[in-house]
Design an enzyme around this catalytic site. Structure first.
Site, PDB file in Angstrom:
ATOM      1  N   HIS A 197     -94.515  -6.731  10.519  1.00 20.07           N
ATOM      2  CA  HIS A 197     -93.313  -8.338  11.299  1.00 20.07           C
ATOM      3  C   HIS A 197     -93.264  -8.358  10.301  1.00 20.07           C
ATOM      4  O   HIS A 197     -92.596  -9.259   9.942  1.00 20.07           O
ATOM      5  CB  HIS A 197     -94.036  -8.040  12.934  1.00 20.07           C
ATOM      6  N   HIS A 246     -98.247  -6.567  12.790  1.00 20.51           N
ATOM      7  CA  HIS A 246     -99.311  -6.339  11.664  1.00 20.51           C
ATOM      8  C   HIS A 246     -98.267  -7.193   9.953  1.00 20.51           C
ATOM      9  O   HIS A 246     -97.244  -7.646  10.441  1.00 20.51           O
ATOM     10  CB  HIS A 246     -99.313  -5.403  11.927  1.00 20.51           C
ATOM     11  N   LYS A 281     -88.247   0.582   7.509  1.00 19.26           N
ATOM     12  CA  LYS A 281     -89.312   1.281   8.309  1.00 19.26           C
ATOM     13  C   LYS A 281     -88.398   2.356   9.386  1.00 19.26           C
ATOM     14  O   LYS A 281     -88.755   3.746   9.590  1.00 19.26           O
ATOM     15  CB  LYS A 281     -90.329   1.408   8.809  1.00 19.26           C
ATOM     16  N   GLY A 307     -86.968  -4.393   9.809  1.00 18.08           N
ATOM     17  CA  GLY A 307     -87.381  -2.907   8.861  1.00 18.08           C
ATOM     18  C   GLY A 307     -86.698  -2.139   8.924  1.00 18.08           C
ATOM     19  O   GLY A 307     -86.617  -0.816   9.529  1.00 18.08           O
TER      20      GLY A 307
END
Lengths: 312, 312
Positions: free
Chosen positions: B42, B39, B181, B179
């Site tokens: 990435h 997504h 995240k 990431g």
């Protein structure tokens, strides 16, 4: 062209720069990791490495990560000047002696290449300091690390695997040579290299014995003459077990009992006597094909290990 | 010159050969490790990597080593064809897609580069098979792996650290991008790289949110429209906490309670809500300087994580 006066490198980044520079010239690099106080056993590892690569790096580093608090880190013998002389006089010599002061210091790395050799030989530095920001990454080879030496030395193999991984990442060798005297260690490193996909070929090199049969070890220097005489029971009992196995006495419980009795009769205190598969290091009950008979025992304050590959 | 039609490599040795060939030409290599089902999050990692290196390798590999038996390995979404199309249309493209079938297969490695793509997309292979000769080496980042996601997913970070080490040893990148995240994961990889002396620079890249605020995750596809609506409580409560902190409400117990209440009111089941130091990931009681507020919660059968760096 390699010089025979070895370059002494103490800094991680300088070590990697050297290796990358050599690789960019198409040279292959062999690593022989040691804790110093070199003897003929270590030198035989260098001879083995020379068969495989053009350049040789010998690391000399007493790794605090593989010693428990109650073990012999503080008394582990060292003789850096003597080691340099031995490496200089080795046939074909070595290219680099990598002698870092502290592989677990992640602060601003001090470049000690200009320092005195006395400084480099200074006290060991624990990797367990600096709580919270200190070293906390450990490699576990979970099955192979459990038995034999792993039972009495629970952090030993995680320390060995971890420091070897660090050395591989710093030196970036093509080949690394380990002594089969440390049989379990050799198999653990082989497994780690396979499981973590390190681009390093691991070579196991045959053990070297003194003329009297004692397996060479830096720790032998701590044996009194009497203890050394007693410790000869180790190799004697291993050779006897090998002969017995070859003449048909292949039941492991009996072979083990003979070895234990011989070493205990000589005054040794047994840590373990095991007959195991050469790769999985799992105990076998009867010798069929290849096994390795591994022993660890105390003579006085010195813990010695030895082993014998047996094929019937 | 890099081509913009990415090369697909499935074999470890071919991957390493490619990297070494490129390095010998003086090229730098960036690695973006993914589990596929790509997504915008990435793709932002790729954009970040392109700032640092000339060549980009994206790995697509759903790592069985980081899933417990009761977790969602079997339902983890995948779309290899779609991933290839997304990577082709990324600005400046990528050079290699590394898509190994099984990184834990140490038998004679089958070269599947000639196989169908269907074959490559086939079932996951457990690394826990093959008892005795199977994979048994695991990297533990012992302190950082314990808290937050490590509490409910006890083998997760050892699996992540281990597969990343494998990828580093296979791809040999100069830079790797992760990431933020996955904040704890990023810090664990940073620490592993430091502690094991990997010659890889680790970059943390900012998280990407959908327009509604939901942190992008491959697992979002499993949310029903209703659950997705409920899950917006995560980002909403994080932004509210950040505002509250900036306006002087810096007591962590109170901030955490607000976040928990918001997410629970929306129907979420809390795994954890923690306010921790950005580097040590140790809980803090009051925000002074920089912290990160990390949350994990279930919405239906989907476990989502999110976080917010807060500086006051």
């Amino acid at each position: 062209m390699a010089t025979r006066e070895p370059e002494i490198i103490t800094n991680k980044q300088q070590m990697r720069n050297w290796s990358r520079s050599m690789r960019s010239q198409g040279k292959s690099i062999g690593l022989v990791p040691t804790m110093g106080y070199l003897h003929q056993g270590h030198l035989s590892l260098i001879t083995e490495a020379q068969k495989h690569t053009q350049l040789i790096v010998v690391s000399i580093y007493v790794n605090p990560g593989q010693f428990s608090a109650n073990e012999d880190l503080s008394t582990y013998p060292s003789d850096f000047h003597g080691d340099i002389e031995k490496l200089k006089s080795t046939p074909n010599g070595v290219d680099v002696i990598f002698n870092p002061r502290n592989l677990y210091d992640y602060g601003v790395e001090r470049d000690r290449s200009g320092g005195s050799e006395g400084e480099k030989e200074g006290g060991m530095v624990s990797c367990l300091e600096d709580e919270g920001r200190g070293h906390e990454t450990w490699i576990r080879v979970e099955r192979l690390e459990k038995g034999m030496c792993g039972k009495s030395r629970p952090v030993f193999f995680r320390g060995v695997a971890t420091v070897v991984a660090k050395l591989f990442n710093i030196v970036e060798p093509d080949v690394a040579v380990f002594g089969k005297k440390d049989y379990q260690q050799w198999r653990i490193i082989q497994r780690m290299v396979r499981d973590l996909d390190f681009a390093v070929k691991v070579i196991g090199s045959e053990m070297i014995r003194d003329k009297d049969g004692l397996a060479m070890s830096s720790r032998n220097v701590h044996l009194s003459p009497q203890e050394r005489g007693q410790a000869l029971s180790i190799s004697r009992s291993l050779f006897e077990a090998k002969s017995a196995a070859k003449s048909g006495k292949t039941v492991c419980s009996e072979l083990r009992r003979s070895v234990i009795e011989s070493m205990e009769a000589a005054g040794g205190k047994i840590d373990y006597v095991e007959i195991v598969d050469q790769e999985s290091l799992e105990a076998v009950e009867e010798i069929k094909g290849g096994v390795v008979l591994c022993v660890a025992a105390w003579f006085g304050k010195v813990r010695l290990i030895d082993n014998m590959e047996i094929h019937v």
